[in-house]
Design a protein around this motif. Structure first.
Motif, short mmCIF file in Angstrom:
data_model
loop_
_atom_site.label_atom_id
_atom_site.label_comp_id
_atom_site.label_asym_id
_atom_site.label_seq_id
_atom_site.Cartn_x
_atom_site.Cartn_y
_atom_site.Cartn_z
N UNK A 131 17.90 68.28 -13.39
CA UNK A 131 18.60 67.22 -14.13
C UNK A 131 17.73 65.99 -14.33
N UNK A 132 16.91 65.64 -13.34
CA UNK A 132 16.09 64.43 -13.46
C UNK A 132 14.70 64.70 -14.01
N UNK A 175 25.26 66.69 -18.22
CA UNK A 175 25.29 65.35 -18.80
C UNK A 175 23.88 64.75 -18.93
N UNK A 176 22.90 65.39 -18.27
CA UNK A 176 21.50 64.99 -18.42
C UNK A 176 20.81 65.79 -19.52
N UNK A 177 21.57 66.63 -20.22
CA UNK A 177 21.02 67.37 -21.34
C UNK A 177 20.60 68.79 -21.05
N UNK A 204 17.31 62.34 -17.40
CA UNK A 204 17.29 63.29 -18.49
C UNK A 204 16.42 64.47 -18.10
N UNK A 205 16.83 65.68 -18.47
CA UNK A 205 16.01 66.86 -18.20
C UNK A 205 14.69 66.75 -18.95
N UNK A 206 13.69 67.46 -18.47
CA UNK A 206 12.37 67.41 -19.09
C UNK A 206 12.25 68.44 -20.20
N UNK A 207 11.41 68.12 -21.17
CA UNK A 207 11.04 69.10 -22.20
C UNK A 207 9.73 69.75 -21.77
#
Length: 265
Positions: free
Chosen positions: A197-198, A224-226, A149-152
């Motif tokens: 993405x990660x 797809x990872x946001x 998931x992408x980072x915030x």
């Protein structure tokens, strides 16, 4: 035919087989030629291309193939708006330097959007796979796929920005000045997009030339990872016009509240 986990696994297997073919050549002396655009071409590019073309032809989902190594044979998307988009060896310069930062990229495009993407870095034995509705995953070595998931971006943290290993360029430096506190994360090939993405990086501004096959698979992973992959005007990067293989400049973004396109005004 819809995009399924089975299809994603099949394409991942193809990318890994191409990676094996690349690594066989990587481990010995190899020939280097020069294309018309002055970019390098090695035995590995050709070996991976032929393997991927042969294996895609055996899949239940049949679609035309646009490969960097054979653009002349591509007549356009099929009646369903689909085509395979392939870079058999992304990061040929990295391959020649033997730094490991090169990838096999395979994407399925549908109506101008990447709906399946596989990025495999054979020298690192790291892979990223994604498909619409299935999510995005990373594998390292022989471990099971892990959802990514992408980072915030936290307001009190410096921006982690993917940049060139050798030089940033004036346009990027000007952008970073407007952005504020930051740190550069260096990486080669389509792995740059995968870092966002990660969640290892917050953004990747690409202010230099790339082609459709450089980005299609990794864009699917990012989305797809946001995350998002957008042109400087904020519109998504599109793969609908295959008559123009060069991408416009673009931004790869995780979760943040900064209006990145506005930074270019």
């Amino acid at each position: 035919m819809s995009v399924t986990q089975e299809l994603l696994d099949q394409v991942d297997t193809i990318a890994r087989a191409a990676g094996d073919a690349i690594m066989e050549i990587y481990g010995r002396e190899f020939t280097i030629e020069q294309k018309e655009d002055k970019s390098p071409l090695t035995e590995a590019d050709a070996a991976a291309h032929h393997l991927i073309m042969d294996q895609l032809a055996l899949l239940p989902l049949q679609a035309p193939v646009l490969s960097e190594e054979d653009t002349a044979s591509f007549a356009g998307a099929d009646d369903n708006g689909r085509y395979w988009l392939v870079d058999p060896l992304d990061g040929t310069k990295e391959f020649i330097k033997r730094n490991g930062e090169f990838t096999v990229n395979i994407a399925l495009i549908e109506h101008g959007k990447p709906v399946l993407g596989v990025v495999y870095a054979p020298a690192l034995n790291v892979g990223y796979v994604a498909a619409k509705g299935l999510g995005a995953f990373k594998t390292e070595g022989n471990t099971a796929p892990v959802a990514i998931r992408v980072a915030e971006h936290a307001a009190d943290q410096p921006w982690r920005v993917v940049g060139s290993r050798s030089h940033a360029g004036d346009s990027l430096l000007q952008l970073l000045d407007k952005l504020g506190e930051h740190e550069l994360v260096a990486m080669g090939s389509s792995l740059k997009l995968c870092l966002v993405a990660e969640g290892v990086a917050d953004a990747y501004p690409r202010l230099g030339p790339t082609s459709l096959w450089d980005t299609g698979a990794a864009q699917c992973v990012v989305e797809q990872a946001g995350g998002s992959v957008v042109q400087l005007n904020g519109e998504p990067l599109s793969y609908a016009n295959t008559r123009e293989v060069l991408n416009p400049f673009f931004l790869v973004l995780g979760e943040n509240d900064v209006n990145w396109p506005a930074l270019f005004n």
